[in-house]
Write a protein that holds these residues in place. Structure first.
Motif, PDB file in Angstrom:
ATOM      1  N   THR A   1       0.556  -1.150   0.290  1.00  0.00           N
ATOM      2  CA  THR A   1       0.332   0.078   0.066  1.00  0.00           C
ATOM      3  C   THR A   1       0.983   1.188  -0.243  1.00  0.00           C
TER       4      THR A   1
ATOM      5  N   GLY B   1       2.487   3.196  -3.549  1.00  0.00           N
ATOM      6  CA  GLY B   1       1.966   3.678  -4.520  1.00  0.00           C
ATOM      7  C   GLY B   1       2.744   5.724  -3.558  1.00  0.00           C
ATOM      8  N   LEU B   2       2.325   5.412  -2.959  1.00  0.00           N
ATOM      9  CA  LEU B   2       2.875   6.627  -1.710  1.00  0.00           C
ATOM     10  C   LEU B   2       4.187   6.864  -2.145  1.00  0.00           C
TER      11      LEU B   2
ATOM     12  N   ILE C   1       4.652   8.569  -5.880  1.00  0.00           N
ATOM     13  CA  ILE C   1       4.195  10.301  -5.314  1.00  0.00           C
ATOM     14  C   ILE C   1       5.363  10.674  -5.197  1.00  0.00           C
TER      15      ILE C   1
ATOM     16  N   GLY D   1      -1.750  12.902   1.786  1.00  0.00           N
ATOM     17  CA  GLY D   1      -1.651  11.311   1.040  1.00  0.00           C
ATOM     18  C   GLY D   1      -2.670  11.414   1.396  1.00  0.00           C
TER      19      GLY D   1
ATOM     20  N   LEU E   1      -4.378  12.543  -1.898  1.00  0.00           N
ATOM     21  CA  LEU E   1      -3.415  11.381  -3.005  1.00  0.00           C
ATOM     22  C   LEU E   1      -4.589  10.583  -2.940  1.00  0.00           C
ATOM     23  N   GLN E   2      -4.167   9.257  -2.089  1.00  0.00           N
ATOM     24  CA  GLN E   2      -4.334   7.524  -1.711  1.00  0.00           C
ATOM     25  C   GLN E   2      -5.161   7.581  -0.731  1.00  0.00           C
TER      26      GLN E   2
ATOM     27  N   ALA F   1      -5.083   3.655  -0.927  1.00  0.00           N
ATOM     28  CA  ALA F   1      -4.505   3.288   0.176  1.00  0.00           C
ATOM     29  C   ALA F   1      -4.118   3.236   1.607  1.00  0.00           C
TER      30      ALA F   1
ATOM     31  N   PHE G   1      -0.045  10.299   6.035  1.00  0.00           N
ATOM     32  CA  PHE G   1      -0.737  10.381   5.361  1.00  0.00           C
ATOM     33  C   PHE G   1      -2.053  11.383   5.210  1.00  0.00           C
TER      34      PHE G   1
ATOM     35  N   ASN H   1      -4.689  -0.901  -6.678  1.00  0.00           N
ATOM     36  CA  ASN H   1      -3.920   0.525  -5.878  1.00  0.00           C
ATOM     37  C   ASN H   1      -2.208   0.634  -6.781  1.00  0.00           C
TER      38      ASN H   1
ATOM     39  N   THR I   1      -1.811   3.539  -9.685  1.00  0.00           N
ATOM     40  CA  THR I   1      -0.895   5.131  -9.241  1.00  0.00           C
ATOM     41  C   THR I   1       0.443   5.072  -9.983  1.00  0.00           C
TER      42      THR I   1
END
Lengths: 382, 229
Positions: free
Chosen positions: A188, A191-192, A195, A220, A223-224, A227, A288, A366, A370
């Motif tokens: 998860t 993806g972060l 970015i 975060g 954006l996600q 996630a 996040f 995800n 992303t």
């Protein structure tokens, strides 16, 4: 040199103090919040009597945590007859220490300039600056996973060395569950990482003080969002709390892998669990929820989307950042306790199926979406 | 030999999940919403000085709405002259599952009808489970339980005993089993006959010397001589 030592000693003291306080307070918050959620009053009997008076300080049952600690310290330290005495003794510490170590890379504030903060010591500190983070490592997120993965060894050791079938079953369950969910935890966050383009936690927080789509803070969770949900679920499973507390399901396994532990050794397992709640909350905040910053805030003050700027002096910024971080962590802890008191426990096969057949594909999807989105944006912008 | 394949019985109200429930996450969020709504409501009550819980702080706070038949504290019923109706037969103490009743019997030569009486009758409320078996067991209707909760002398567990004096404070105005207060205290002077007195001894059953009212009514006799009808 000495200055660095002083600053980092203060950081470490703050971190340990914060984690221990959270560990103690959360035992109380868990009871009291659960009580309020279910129309009860909750723990309210433990008190401290002022010496030589009849004044009893109850303080909404706040002293129940202390009473628990005292009880664990003075209880009989029962030891099972085990062939692996050394592993039995060392297991609680192996489960407890990595939890504390994870906090080393989590930033709890922006840049600290001690010379500006404490004018009398301005000469001594000079123009040194420190990020408010115990260890500023480029591999921040990787360190988190490296230490987070060590906890499982403690659980397995405890279950194995207790010479008890319930403990062994609990340890097996803990092992398979934690490995499954650790994978999802990592997926998860990939993806972060795509970015932000970094695994340095302080850098990730700094990038979150911008804006996306004109007005929204670049947190975060904006954006996600997907996630973030998966991360929270996987983190609760990693911490082995309800609804994923199969390793210590008391109706099946007595207490799981720490059945044979008593007194403070058992207390260490419990304390580790409560501190891990705070750690998960801190990680979630950092990744996040914009970390130590309020929306649109950075180290110099606020810059709102309309182009308005508010400058703050250094002391105010540091105080705000530390307080905001603590507040966010506390709110996330409270959210985890809300989950714990709301959801029923899974069956064991459901836990693993949930991990591998539900969350794992979702995390992969995800990540794919992303990656494609990031690639498209890069090519469009380039 | 053929085996019939086992088919699980389908109930008319078998829960089925729609696609929305199968999505799982929305329902989880709904559940969290319910619990957090209750939390916020109760917390708001606590913050504004009202009580946000259904439970009571027991010793400090007592509810007014106990059921009429709540098994609260024990009472000892009294004869019209104020002496306990208890004959110290120890049935309640024997049946008590928590072994909380202690009775010390004594002999009263002046009371011919009830020569045995409790000199000491004590109940340990730190262990009482309020099951009411003592009331069931009593052959004399001497011990009962009333709706109010006991007024304990102390919160310490070694001092939660209640003695005969406290148990005999029950003085109801109306009672279905016997008139309280008694209309005409009949047995004064008759019931309390001395052993050595030359007068007629008090009868064990007060109804035995009632005048017969009509031929159809038989006077109650002892069970051994009663003819099955």
């Amino acid at each position: 040199m000495i200055q660095d030592l002083v600053v980092y000693a203060v950081y470490i003291g703050f971190a340990i103090g914060m984690l221990m306080t959270f560990g103690l307070i959360l035992t109380w918050v868990e009871r009291k919040q659960g009580a309020v959620m279910s129309d009860r009053i909750g723990a309210n009997r433990a008190y401290v009597r002022l010496p030589f008076t009849q004044v009893k300080l109850v303080w909404w049952g706040l002293f129940h945590g202390l009473a628990d600690g005292l009880k664990m310290l003075v209880k009989e330290d029962f030891r099972p007859k085990t062939y692996d005495w050394y592993a039995y003794m060392v297991a609680p510490w192996v489960a407890f220490t990595p939890v504390l170590l994870v906090f080393a890379v989590i930033p709890f504030g922006g840049v600290l300039i001690p010379g500006e903060l404490i004018p009398p010591l301005a000469d001594w500190f000079g123009d040194r600056t420190y990020t408010m983070q115990i260890a500023k490592l480029d591999a921040g997120l990787l360190i988190v996973f490296a230490f987070g993965g060590l906890t499982i060894i403690g659980c397995m050791l405890a279950g194995w060395s207790s010479s008890n079938k319930f403990s062994l079953l609990g340890a097996l369950r803990a092992g398979s569950q934690m490995i499954s969910y650790e994978l999802i935890l990592g997926l998860t966050l990939l993806g972060l990482v795509l970015i932000y383009g970094t695994v340095d936690l302080d850098d990730i927080v700094r990038q979150q003080s911008g804006v996306v789509l004109g007005v929204l803070p670049a947190w975060g969770i904006v954006l996600q969002p997907f996630a973030a949900t998966l991360f929270m679920a996987a983190a609760i499973a990693e911490n082995k709390r309800i609804p994923f507390d199969l390793p210590e399901a008391e109706s099946e396994l007595v207490a799981g892998y720490f059945t044979e532990y008593s007194a403070m050794k058992m207390g260490l397992f419990m304390f580790a669990e409560f501190i891990e709640i705070a750690i998960i909350a801190a990680l979630f905040t950092t990744l996040f929820l914009g970390g130590y910053n309020l929306p649109y805030m950075h180290d110099g003050g606020f810059s709102f989307p309309g182009g308005r700027e508010i400058h703050m002096n250094h002391g105010a910024v540091v105080a705000t950042q530390v307080l905001v971080f603590l507040a966010k962590v506390f709110v996330m802890c409270s959210f985890q306790i809300l989950v714990r008191w709301s959801l029923p426990r899974f069956r064991y096969d459901q836990v693993l199926r949930f991990a591998w057949k539900f969350m794992f594909p979702l995390a992969l999807a995800n990540l794919t979406v992303t990656a494609v989105a990031v690639w498209l944006l890069r090519t469009v912008n380039a | 030999m053929t085996h019939k394949r086992y088919r699980r019985k389908a109930y008319w109200n078998r829960p089925t999940m729609g696609w929305w429930e199968r999505l799982y996450l929305p329902e989880i969020l709904r559940g969290l919403g319910i619990t957090s709504r209750v939390f916020l409501r109760n917390m708001g009550k606590w913050m504004t000085g009202r009580k946000g819980a259904l439970t009571t702080y027991y010793p400090e706070e007592r509810r007014r709405d106990y059921a009429r038949h709540n098994r609260g504290k024990h009472v000892l019923t009294q004869r019209p002259d104020g002496s306990p109706q208890c004959i110290a037969c120890n049935m309640c103490a024997t049946v008590c599952p928590a072994k909380v009743i202690e009775i010390e019997a004594a002999f009263d030569p002046d009371d011919f009808a009830h020569p045995k009486y409790p000199a000491r009758f004590e109940i340990d409320y730190s262990r009482c489970v309020f099951c009411g078996l003592c009331v069931e067991a009593c052959p004399e209707d001497a011990i009962r339980m009333v709706a109010e909760v006991p007024n304990l002398p102390s919160g310490r567990r070694l001092q939660m005993w209640i003695g005969k004096e406290e148990l005999l404070t029950w003085n109801p105005q109306r009672d279905v089993a016997k008139p309280y207060p008694p209309k005409n205290p009949p047995l004064q002077g008759e019931g309390r006959v001395g052993m050595g007195s030359a007068s007629r001894p008090a009868l064990a059953h007060p109804a035995a010397d009632l005048p017969l009212e009509g031929a159809g009514v038989r006077p109650p006799t002892s069970a051994s001589t009663r003819v099955p009808q």
